[in-house]
Design an enzyme around this catalytic site. Structure first.
Site, PDB file in Angstrom:
ATOM      1  N   ASP A  67      13.365  31.428  27.069  1.00  0.00           N
ATOM      2  CA  ASP A  67      12.098  31.210  26.367  1.00  0.00           C
ATOM      3  C   ASP A  67      10.990  32.131  26.862  1.00  0.00           C
ATOM      4  O   ASP A  67      11.146  32.841  27.860  1.00  0.00           O
ATOM      5  CB  ASP A  67      11.669  29.738  26.489  1.00  0.00           C
ATOM      6  CG  ASP A  67      11.726  29.215  27.925  1.00  0.00           C
ATOM      7  OD1 ASP A  67      11.899  30.026  28.847  1.00  0.00           O
ATOM      8  OD2 ASP A  67      11.601  28.003  28.114  1.00  0.00           O
ATOM      9  N   ASN A 136      10.051  15.640  30.833  1.00  0.00           N
ATOM     10  CA  ASN A 136      10.307  14.860  29.618  1.00  0.00           C
ATOM     11  C   ASN A 136      11.684  15.147  29.022  1.00  0.00           C
ATOM     12  O   ASN A 136      11.971  14.762  27.900  1.00  0.00           O
ATOM     13  CB  ASN A 136       9.209  15.123  28.575  1.00  0.00           C
ATOM     14  CG  ASN A 136       9.129  16.592  28.169  1.00  0.00           C
ATOM     15  OD1 ASN A 136       9.927  17.409  28.628  1.00  0.00           O
ATOM     16  ND2 ASN A 136       8.172  16.916  27.325  1.00  0.00           N
ATOM     17  N   HIS A 138      12.891  18.180  28.403  1.00  0.00           N
ATOM     18  CA  HIS A 138      13.012  19.384  27.579  1.00  0.00           C
ATOM     19  C   HIS A 138      13.892  20.421  28.283  1.00  0.00           C
ATOM     20  O   HIS A 138      13.998  20.466  29.497  1.00  0.00           O
ATOM     21  CB  HIS A 138      11.655  19.958  27.152  1.00  0.00           C
ATOM     22  CG  HIS A 138      10.870  20.658  28.204  1.00  0.00           C
ATOM     23  ND1 HIS A 138       9.499  20.623  28.253  1.00  0.00           N
ATOM     24  CD2 HIS A 138      11.239  21.440  29.240  1.00  0.00           C
ATOM     25  CE1 HIS A 138       9.071  21.352  29.254  1.00  0.00           C
ATOM     26  NE2 HIS A 138      10.105  21.863  29.881  1.00  0.00           N
ATOM     27  N   GLU A 143      11.366  20.601  22.932  1.00  0.00           N
ATOM     28  CA  GLU A 143      10.620  19.414  23.332  1.00  0.00           C
ATOM     29  C   GLU A 143      11.152  18.149  22.639  1.00  0.00           C
ATOM     30  O   GLU A 143      11.733  18.239  21.553  1.00  0.00           O
ATOM     31  CB  GLU A 143       9.147  19.593  22.934  1.00  0.00           C
ATOM     32  CG  GLU A 143       8.434  20.727  23.659  1.00  0.00           C
ATOM     33  CD  GLU A 143       7.897  20.314  25.018  1.00  0.00           C
ATOM     34  OE1 GLU A 143       8.593  19.602  25.767  1.00  0.00           O
ATOM     35  OE2 GLU A 143       6.775  20.710  25.337  1.00  0.00           O
TER      36      GLU A 143
HETATM   37  C1  GLP Z   1       9.301  25.175  31.737  1.00  0.00           C
HETATM   38  C2  GLP Z   1      10.463  26.041  31.244  1.00  0.00           C
HETATM   39  C3  GLP Z   1      11.775  25.317  31.375  1.00  0.00           C
HETATM   40  C4  GLP Z   1      11.916  24.753  32.764  1.00  0.00           C
HETATM   41  C5  GLP Z   1      10.796  23.780  33.027  1.00  0.00           C
HETATM   42  C6  GLP Z   1      10.883  23.107  34.385  1.00  0.00           C
HETATM   43  O1  GLP Z   1       8.945  24.235  30.793  1.00  0.00           O
HETATM   44  N1  GLP Z   1      10.269  26.446  29.903  1.00  0.00           N
HETATM   45  O2  GLP Z   1      12.830  26.191  31.049  1.00  0.00           O
HETATM   46  O3  GLP Z   1      13.170  24.147  32.920  1.00  0.00           O
HETATM   47  O4  GLP Z   1       9.580  24.500  32.940  1.00  0.00           O
HETATM   48  O5  GLP Z   1      10.220  23.864  35.343  1.00  0.00           O
HETATM   49  P1  GLP Z   1      10.295  23.603  36.885  1.00  0.00           P
HETATM   50  O6  GLP Z   1      11.585  24.150  37.351  1.00  0.00           O
HETATM   51  O7  GLP Z   1       9.123  24.369  37.436  1.00  0.00           O
HETATM   52  O8  GLP Z   1      10.182  22.139  37.107  1.00  0.00           O
END
Ligand code: GLP
Length: 243
Positions: A67, A136, A138, A143
């Site tokens: 993404d 959440n 995702h 989402e």
């Molecule tokens: C963002 C990214 C996700 C990732 C998530 C969790 O939303 N788009 O791909 O998994 O963050 O991030 P973290 O690893 O900092 O908790």
């Protein structure tokens, strides 16, 4: 789903890097799906170490990132383009031509999304997809909601995600409200999936994900239950919600 619980973040990062290394050794021209966020940082560090100290050769690999924020410039330190170069690509020997990250600057974003999926297809499909998970549930920026898009697409971020991302930006107005993300169609075609979760903050969602085999668009990660080759690797604190 196969579950691996590791004592701490360092051990979790090592096991993740070992799985990537084994895939590259098995198939030097492997196609990798890559995540961003704080969770995979230790894995990238360990892969860089393997490349520098143990000669791990990534020159045949192709990568597809999950993404990117919409409307962000690539020299913004919070963009995923910047993150990937800073934390991984600049330190290993993946060929720039083999690096793919959704191009959010493209004028025709729908066409770029379609081309992204075509590029994944033409590469032969993703061999190993590494994922983080949002609080959440995702995945990428798929989402929770009524419906889920299967293709790469532009999406509105939920309030919860915007708030979780706000810590990285100077003020709330600067936090992107939209993103381009690979859809579940692309993710699920991967031959193998590795989902990583670290820290107590992820205990609740990991408990929900692994505590039930049901799927729901309210927990996008639950769709991974359909896939036959998923490893969920978590640190002990992220495993606290498991019985
Ligand atoms: C963002 C990214 C996700 C990732 C998530 C969790 O939303 N788009 O791909 O998994 O963050 O991030 P973290 O690893 O900092 O908790």
């Amino acid at each position: 789903m196969k579950v691996i619980i590791k004592k701490d973040y360092l051990e979790l990062s090592k096991v993740a890097a070992n799985i990537v290394r084994d895939e590259i050794i098995r198939k030097p021209n492997a196609v990798l799906g890559l995540p961003t966020g704080s969770t995979p940082l230790g894995m990238y560090r360990e892969l860089i170490r393997m490349h520098k100290e143990e000669g791990l050769d990534l020159s045949g690999a192709t990568t597809f990132n999950l993404d990117e924020y919409y409307g962000i410039s690539y020299d913004n330190e919070q963009s995923y383009h910047y993150y990937m170069h800073q934390n991984f690509f600049d330190h290993v020997n993946i060929k720039p031509v083999n690096i793919n990250i959704p191009d959010v600057i493209d004028d025709d974003i729908d066409r770029e999304c379609e081309e992204y999926d075509n590029r994944i297809r033409k590469s032969g499909g993703i061999d190993l997809m590494i994922l983080g998970i949002g609080h959440n549930g995702h995945i990428g920026f798929n989402e929770p909601g009524e419906e889920m898009e299967t293709r790469t697409h532009i999406t509105d971020l939920t309030k919860e995600t915007i708030e979780a991302n706000a810590r990285f930006f100077e003020n709330y107005d600067m936090v992107p409200k939209k993103a381009v993300t690979m859809g579940f169609g692309g993710i699920m075609t991967a031959r193998k999936i590795l989902l990583l979760a670290n820290g107590e903050g992820k205990a609740e969602i990991i408990g929900k994900l692994l505590g039930s085999s049901k799927i729901s668009t309210r927990i996008p990660a639950s769709f991974l239950h359909i896939h036959s080759n998923v490893i969920v690797a978590v640190s002990e604190d992220a495993a606290k919600g498991l019985r």
